[in-house]
Design a protein around this motif. Structure first.
Motif, PDB file in Angstrom:
ATOM      1  N   PHE A  33       1.359  -1.281   0.111  1.00 14.90           N
ATOM      2  CA  PHE A  33       0.329  -0.112  -0.048  1.00 14.90           C
ATOM      3  C   PHE A  33       1.233   1.266  -0.141  1.00 14.90           C
ATOM      4  CE2 PHE A  33      -2.963  -3.139   1.415  1.00 14.90           C
ATOM      5  CZ  PHE A  33      -4.032  -2.528   0.753  1.00 14.90           C
ATOM      6  N   THR A  34       2.127   1.549  -0.031  1.00 17.09           N
ATOM      7  CA  THR A  34       2.950   1.750   0.259  1.00 17.09           C
ATOM      8  C   THR A  34       3.681   2.368  -0.820  1.00 17.09           C
ATOM      9  OG1 THR A  34       3.316   2.079   2.616  1.00 17.09           O
ATOM     10  CG2 THR A  34       4.658   3.677   1.712  1.00 17.09           C
ATOM     11  N   LEU A  35       4.591   1.683  -1.508  1.00 15.50           N
ATOM     12  CA  LEU A  35       5.408   2.011  -2.241  1.00 15.50           C
ATOM     13  C   LEU A  35       4.487   2.237  -4.524  1.00 15.50           C
ATOM     14  CD1 LEU A  35       7.271  -1.352  -2.786  1.00 15.50           C
ATOM     15  CD2 LEU A  35       8.163   1.201  -1.400  1.00 15.50           C
ATOM     16  N   PRO A  36       3.482   2.031  -4.731  1.00 15.00           N
ATOM     17  CA  PRO A  36       2.500   2.259  -5.468  1.00 15.00           C
ATOM     18  C   PRO A  36       2.369   3.919  -5.448  1.00 15.00           C
ATOM     19  CG  PRO A  36       1.494  -0.100  -4.970  1.00 15.00           C
ATOM     20  CD  PRO A  36       2.430   0.544  -3.572  1.00 15.00           C
ATOM     21  N   PRO A  37       1.860   4.636  -4.792  1.00 15.29           N
ATOM     22  CA  PRO A  37       1.847   5.996  -4.713  1.00 15.29           C
ATOM     23  C   PRO A  37       3.551   6.713  -4.195  1.00 15.29           C
ATOM     24  CG  PRO A  37       0.563   5.148  -2.537  1.00 15.29           C
ATOM     25  CD  PRO A  37       1.183   3.723  -3.364  1.00 15.29           C
ATOM     26  N   LEU A  38       4.170   5.925  -3.602  1.00 15.54           N
ATOM     27  CA  LEU A  38       5.283   6.660  -4.068  1.00 15.54           C
ATOM     28  C   LEU A  38       6.326   6.090  -5.709  1.00 15.54           C
ATOM     29  CD1 LEU A  38       7.009   5.916  -0.399  1.00 15.54           C
ATOM     30  CD2 LEU A  38       6.703   7.939  -0.878  1.00 15.54           C
ATOM     31  N   TYR A  39       5.969   5.406  -5.639  1.00 17.54           N
ATOM     32  CA  TYR A  39       6.461   5.150  -7.407  1.00 17.54           C
ATOM     33  C   TYR A  39       5.154   6.104  -8.273  1.00 17.54           C
ATOM     34  CZ  TYR A  39       7.412   3.511 -12.005  1.00 17.54           C
ATOM     35  OH  TYR A  39       7.700   3.177 -13.435  1.00 17.54           O
ATOM     36  N   GLU A  40       4.495   5.951  -7.627  1.00 15.14           N
ATOM     37  CA  GLU A  40       3.371   7.209  -8.871  1.00 15.14           C
ATOM     38  C   GLU A  40       4.154   8.575  -8.556  1.00 15.14           C
ATOM     39  OE1 GLU A  40       1.390   7.380 -11.867  1.00 15.14           O
ATOM     40  OE2 GLU A  40       2.266   5.127 -11.312  1.00 15.14           O
ATOM     41  N   LYS A  41       5.094   9.139  -7.426  1.00 17.64           N
ATOM     42  CA  LYS A  41       4.730  10.547  -7.227  1.00 17.64           C
ATOM     43  C   LYS A  41       6.561  10.948  -7.485  1.00 17.64           C
ATOM     44  CE  LYS A  41       5.503  14.078  -3.301  1.00 17.64           C
ATOM     45  NZ  LYS A  41       5.185  14.193  -1.733  1.00 17.64           N
ATOM     46  N   TYR A  42       7.475   9.051  -7.196  1.00 15.96           N
ATOM     47  CA  TYR A  42       8.897   9.866  -8.160  1.00 15.96           C
ATOM     48  C   TYR A  42       8.760   8.989  -8.760  1.00 15.96           C
ATOM     49  CZ  TYR A  42       9.232  12.075  -2.678  1.00 15.96           C
ATOM     50  OH  TYR A  42       8.752  12.870  -2.375  1.00 15.96           O
ATOM     51  N   LYS A  43       8.491   8.839  -9.890  1.00 10.02           N
ATOM     52  CA  LYS A  43       8.485   8.161 -11.218  1.00 10.02           C
ATOM     53  C   LYS A  43       9.578   8.277 -11.672  1.00 10.02           C
ATOM     54  CE  LYS A  43       5.691   5.641 -14.988  1.00 10.02           C
ATOM     55  NZ  LYS A  43       3.976   5.463 -15.762  1.00 10.02           N
ATOM     56  N   VAL A  44       9.784  10.059 -12.483  1.00 12.40           N
ATOM     57  CA  VAL A  44      10.566  10.169 -12.879  1.00 12.40           C
ATOM     58  C   VAL A  44      11.943   9.512 -12.585  1.00 12.40           C
ATOM     59  CG1 VAL A  44      11.920  12.331 -14.046  1.00 12.40           C
ATOM     60  CG2 VAL A  44       9.950  12.255 -14.137  1.00 12.40           C
ATOM     61  N   GLN A  45      12.069  10.463 -10.817  1.00 10.45           N
ATOM     62  CA  GLN A  45      13.459  10.013 -10.816  1.00 10.45           C
ATOM     63  C   GLN A  45      13.985   7.778 -10.117  1.00 10.45           C
ATOM     64  OE1 GLN A  45      11.147  12.218  -9.603  1.00 10.45           O
ATOM     65  NE2 GLN A  45      11.852  13.510  -8.669  1.00 10.45           N
ATOM     66  N   ILE A  46      12.629   7.535 -10.047  1.00  8.55           N
ATOM     67  CA  ILE A  46      12.886   5.813  -9.948  1.00  8.55           C
ATOM     68  C   ILE A  46      13.506   5.757 -10.949  1.00  8.55           C
ATOM     69  CG2 ILE A  46      11.788   3.668  -9.172  1.00  8.55           C
ATOM     70  CD1 ILE A  46      10.046   5.679  -7.400  1.00  8.55           C
ATOM     71  N   GLY A  51      17.108   2.783 -14.220  1.00 12.82           N
ATOM     72  CA  GLY A  51      18.122   2.734 -15.588  1.00 12.82           C
ATOM     73  C   GLY A  51      20.034   2.835 -15.344  1.00 12.82           C
ATOM     74  N   ILE A  52      19.734   3.577 -14.676  1.00 11.84           N
ATOM     75  CA  ILE A  52      22.017   3.227 -13.923  1.00 11.84           C
ATOM     76  C   ILE A  52      21.956   1.724 -14.047  1.00 11.84           C
ATOM     77  CG2 ILE A  52      23.155   4.503 -12.825  1.00 11.84           C
ATOM     78  CD1 ILE A  52      21.800   7.111 -12.979  1.00 11.84           C
ATOM     79  N   ALA A  53      20.963   1.107 -12.584  1.00 11.90           N
ATOM     80  CA  ALA A  53      21.326   0.290 -11.816  1.00 11.90           C
ATOM     81  C   ALA A  53      21.180  -0.363 -13.506  1.00 11.90           C
ATOM     82  CB  ALA A  53      20.282   0.024 -11.087  1.00 11.90           C
ATOM     83  N   ARG A  54      20.253  -0.896 -14.135  1.00 11.86           N
ATOM     84  CA  ARG A  54      20.176  -2.123 -14.939  1.00 11.86           C
ATOM     85  C   ARG A  54      21.557  -1.756 -15.714  1.00 11.86           C
ATOM     86  NH1 ARG A  54      14.077  -2.139 -16.894  1.00 11.86           N
ATOM     87  NH2 ARG A  54      13.315  -3.449 -15.315  1.00 11.86           N
ATOM     88  N   ARG A  55      21.785  -0.301 -16.271  1.00 12.09           N
ATOM     89  CA  ARG A  55      23.139  -0.667 -17.161  1.00 12.09           C
ATOM     90  C   ARG A  55      24.568  -1.198 -16.514  1.00 12.09           C
ATOM     91  NH1 ARG A  55      20.836   3.883 -18.515  1.00 12.09           N
ATOM     92  NH2 ARG A  55      21.528   5.579 -17.378  1.00 12.09           N
ATOM     93  N   GLN A  56      24.282  -0.660 -15.240  1.00  8.80           N
ATOM     94  CA  GLN A  56      25.839  -1.116 -14.566  1.00  8.80           C
ATOM     95  C   GLN A  56      25.391  -2.984 -13.865  1.00  8.80           C
ATOM     96  OE1 GLN A  56      25.879   1.321 -11.523  1.00  8.80           O
ATOM     97  NE2 GLN A  56      26.492   3.223 -11.857  1.00  8.80           N
TER      98      GLN A  56
END
Length: 77
Positions: A33-46, A51-56
Motif C-alpha cells: 500500500f505504500t510503494l505504488p503511491p511513492l512510485y507515482e509521486k517520484y516516477k521520473v527519479q525512480i 535505468g542506471i542500475a540496469r546498465r551497470q
C-alpha cells in the motif's frame, strides 16, 4: 539443484531466520500500500536510477561472462 535455486533458498532461509511469518505478511501489506503511491509521486527519479542500475548490472554481467568462457552467451546463427 541449479545455482539460482540454491541462492533463492539461502535467501529465504536467511530472511526466515530473522523474521517471523506474521511479520513478513505485515511488511508485505505495508509495502503493497505504500510503494505504488511513492512510485507515482517520484516516477521520473525512480525510473532514472533504475535505468542506471540496469546498465551497470548489464555491464558487470558482460565483464564476468567475458572472463568466464563457460558463461559466454551463445550467438544465434
Amino acid at each position: 539443484p541449479p545455482p539460482k535455486l540454491a541462492v533463492v533458498m539461502w535467501l529465504l532461509t536467511s530472511v526466515g531466520a530473522v523474521f517471523n511469518g506474521i511479520t513478513l505478511l505485515i511488511l508485505a501489506e505495508l509495502l503493497a500500500f505504500t510503494l505504488p503511491p511513492l512510485y507515482e509521486k517520484y516516477k521520473v527519479q525512480i525510473d532514472h536510477y533504475v535505468g542506471i542500475a540496469r546498465r551497470q548490472t548489464k555491464d558487470l554481467v558482460a565483464k564476468i561472462q567475458a572472463k568466464l568462457p563457460g558463461l559466454a552467451k551463445k550467438k544465434p546463427e
